[in-house]
Write a protein that holds these residues in place. Sequence first.
Motif, PDB file in Angstrom:
ATOM      1  N   LEU A   7       2.264   9.614   7.038  1.00 46.57           N
ATOM      2  CA  LEU A   7       2.607   8.378   7.739  1.00 46.57           C
ATOM      3  C   LEU A   7       3.863   7.742   7.166  1.00 46.57           C
ATOM      4  N   MET A  66       4.480   4.511   7.624  1.00 44.10           N
ATOM      5  CA  MET A  66       4.236   3.072   7.741  1.00 44.10           C
ATOM      6  C   MET A  66       3.153   2.628   6.767  1.00 44.10           C
ATOM      7  N   LYS A 113       0.849  -1.197   0.000  1.00 41.15           N
ATOM      8  CA  LYS A 113       0.000   0.000   0.000  1.00 41.15           C
ATOM      9  C   LYS A 113       0.879   1.240   0.000  1.00 41.15           C
ATOM     10  N   TYR A 145      12.082  -1.085   8.921  1.00 38.41           N
ATOM     11  CA  TYR A 145      11.567  -2.275   9.608  1.00 38.41           C
ATOM     12  C   TYR A 145      10.473  -2.972   8.801  1.00 38.41           C
ATOM     13  N   MET A 180       4.026  -5.732   7.999  1.00 36.87           N
ATOM     14  CA  MET A 180       3.964  -4.342   8.465  1.00 36.87           C
ATOM     15  C   MET A 180       5.292  -3.683   8.091  1.00 36.87           C
ATOM     16  N   MET A 200       7.583  -0.345   8.368  1.00 35.14           N
ATOM     17  CA  MET A 200       7.672   0.861   9.203  1.00 35.14           C
ATOM     18  C   MET A 200       8.938   1.673   8.929  1.00 35.14           C
ATOM     19  N   LEU A 231       0.005   6.380   3.477  1.00 41.34           N
ATOM     20  CA  LEU A 231      -0.931   7.498   3.526  1.00 41.34           C
ATOM     21  C   LEU A 231      -0.170   8.774   3.901  1.00 41.34           C
ATOM     22  N   PRO A 232      -0.691   9.936   3.506  1.00 41.49           N
ATOM     23  CA  PRO A 232       0.014  11.202   3.773  1.00 41.49           C
ATOM     24  C   PRO A 232       0.360  11.365   5.253  1.00 41.49           C
TER      25      PRO A 232
END
Lengths: 200, 139
Positions: free
Chosen positions: B35, B37, B29, B64, B103, B105, B32-33
């Motif tokens: 962020l 992660m 993905k 990460y 995830m 990060m 998002l603005p």
Amino acid sequence: MKSPIFKTVLLAILFGATLAGVKTYYQYQGSKSETAKLYQNIGGDFSLTHIDGPFDLQRLKGKPSVLYFGFASCPDICPLSLNKLVKAFDAIEPELHKRVQKVFISVDYKRDDAKKVHEYGKYFATDFISLAGTEEQIKDITKKYAVHFEFVPLENSAMKYTVDHTSRFFLLDKYGQVFNSYSDIIYDGQFKLDLIEVLK
Amino acid sequence: MKVISLFLLFSLFSGLDLQAQVIEDAWIKKPLPGLKMTAAYMLIVNPTDKELVLEKITGPDALYYEIHTHKSENGIMKMRQLKSIKIAPKSKHELKPMGDHIMVMQTNNELPNKLKTTMTLYFKGQKPKEINLEVKKSL
């Protein structure tokens, strides 16, 4: 000239349909009354922060609103839910976007501030009202709206912690009172019915 | 000499067998603005007779990469870190939104502008496997 049998059958069908309609109406009125009882103790005034300054329930009054509680670092559930909030109105009537306020409230008072949640919410819709708060403010509003949230340490993760939270949409009427709540607003037909009701 | 040749031959064929896992539909993905992660998804196919264990992920566009999962209990959404993902012999495991995912990060500033990125997957007892992922708008 129709036969008497045809007329009788037609009358029976009309009578049946009328009965079914009346039953449905009273069932809906009954469920509305039950819902009203259920939510009479949920909700209430709150104090949070918008990117433009302090924000309370008074600011939402005058138009119906849909509230969703989450956090900006939530990778899946919150983006999907906020997207549903936008799509739900598209599915019913795109014009409703202007008449219903969409509100995102971050429960992650440790990581999210008003600026961060504003940027986050803006991605989904430019008219999103995104709010953040202090620990005290978030504890107050989540208690009032019966929203569970809990910081859970992730010991071996760079994320440090995650936030378990209730995933639910709250529909508020134009007086700022909770009208109903939903786990899903795309597939829940009740949301559409309730929306029509609060827009009256 | 014969022993060494046999050993090398065995290693070669073992390597081929162990690389038999297939990664399909891998995507990440677009963050998002504001962020740093995001999350990545894919289908891991294990056509072998041995269990596959995904233990670690690295990549060039974030500091990460961790294996996480989502679960819903009584309307409460919970995310948890997993040590690994096991894929049974002759089966598939899908990393997907609202389920198991990678995830990602501390993403760098380049990732949101990329169309593709890469990751290296580390399966237990196997050579690292580099994969390509499409960077997609999440919604």
